[in-house]
Design a protein around this motif. Sequence first.
Motif, PDB file in Angstrom:
ATOM      1  N   UNK A  87       0.603  -1.699  -0.082  1.00  0.00           N
ATOM      2  CA  UNK A  87      -0.075   0.306   0.486  1.00  0.00           C
ATOM      3  C   UNK A  87       0.823   1.044   0.054  1.00  0.00           C
ATOM      4  N   UNK A  88       1.900   1.417   0.621  1.00  0.00           N
ATOM      5  CA  UNK A  88       2.315   2.201   0.817  1.00  0.00           C
ATOM      6  C   UNK A  88       3.726   2.647  -0.304  1.00  0.00           C
ATOM      7  N   UNK A  89       4.236   2.121  -0.827  1.00  0.00           N
ATOM      8  CA  UNK A  89       5.200   1.626  -2.288  1.00  0.00           C
ATOM      9  C   UNK A  89       3.494   2.525  -3.396  1.00  0.00           C
ATOM     10  N   UNK A  90       2.714   1.664  -3.404  1.00  0.00           N
ATOM     11  CA  UNK A  90       1.516   2.506  -4.489  1.00  0.00           C
ATOM     12  C   UNK A  90       1.163   3.383  -4.404  1.00  0.00           C
ATOM     13  N   UNK A  91       1.159   3.773  -3.122  1.00  0.00           N
ATOM     14  CA  UNK A  91       0.794   5.149  -2.790  1.00  0.00           C
ATOM     15  C   UNK A  91       1.729   6.722  -3.541  1.00  0.00           C
ATOM     16  N   UNK A  92       3.099   5.630  -3.046  1.00  0.00           N
ATOM     17  CA  UNK A  92       4.208   6.325  -3.381  1.00  0.00           C
ATOM     18  C   UNK A  92       4.600   6.186  -4.967  1.00  0.00           C
ATOM     19  N   UNK A  93       4.004   5.494  -5.620  1.00  0.00           N
ATOM     20  CA  UNK A  93       3.776   5.680  -7.190  1.00  0.00           C
ATOM     21  C   UNK A  93       2.551   6.443  -7.764  1.00  0.00           C
ATOM     22  N   UNK A  94       1.795   6.059  -7.319  1.00  0.00           N
ATOM     23  CA  UNK A  94       0.687   7.452  -8.019  1.00  0.00           C
ATOM     24  C   UNK A  94       1.056   9.322  -7.342  1.00  0.00           C
ATOM     25  N   UNK A  95       2.186   9.078  -6.334  1.00  0.00           N
ATOM     26  CA  UNK A  95       2.535  10.574  -6.080  1.00  0.00           C
ATOM     27  C   UNK A  95       3.562  11.014  -7.196  1.00  0.00           C
ATOM     28  N   UNK A  96       4.108   9.883  -7.904  1.00  0.00           N
ATOM     29  CA  UNK A  96       5.608   9.848  -8.655  1.00  0.00           C
ATOM     30  C   UNK A  96       4.754  10.383 -10.279  1.00  0.00           C
ATOM     31  N   UNK A  97       4.044   9.613  -9.998  1.00  0.00           N
ATOM     32  CA  UNK A  97       2.948   9.046 -11.672  1.00  0.00           C
ATOM     33  C   UNK A  97       2.090  11.035 -11.258  1.00  0.00           C
ATOM     34  N   UNK A  98       1.466  11.142 -10.313  1.00  0.00           N
ATOM     35  CA  UNK A  98       1.322  13.317 -10.155  1.00  0.00           C
ATOM     36  C   UNK A  98       1.916  14.163 -10.767  1.00  0.00           C
TER      37      UNK A  98
END
Length: 53
Positions: free
Chosen positions: A18-29
């Motif tokens: 979950x933390x990794x996916x949230x970090x990936x979402x922020x990077x994508x944004x």
Amino acid sequence: MVPLLLVLLLALILFGAGFALKALWWIAIVVLIVWLIGFVARPKGGSGRWYRW
């Protein structure tokens, strides 16, 4: 004891994912924002692309 350890391990894996996916979402944004800024503020002459690839 083993089922408790399995449940704790599963919770740890899901929290990490979950933390990794949230970090990936922020990077994508951030990448999307940079791309949009580059699209709006592209140079007038040339090919119109501000990046080389």
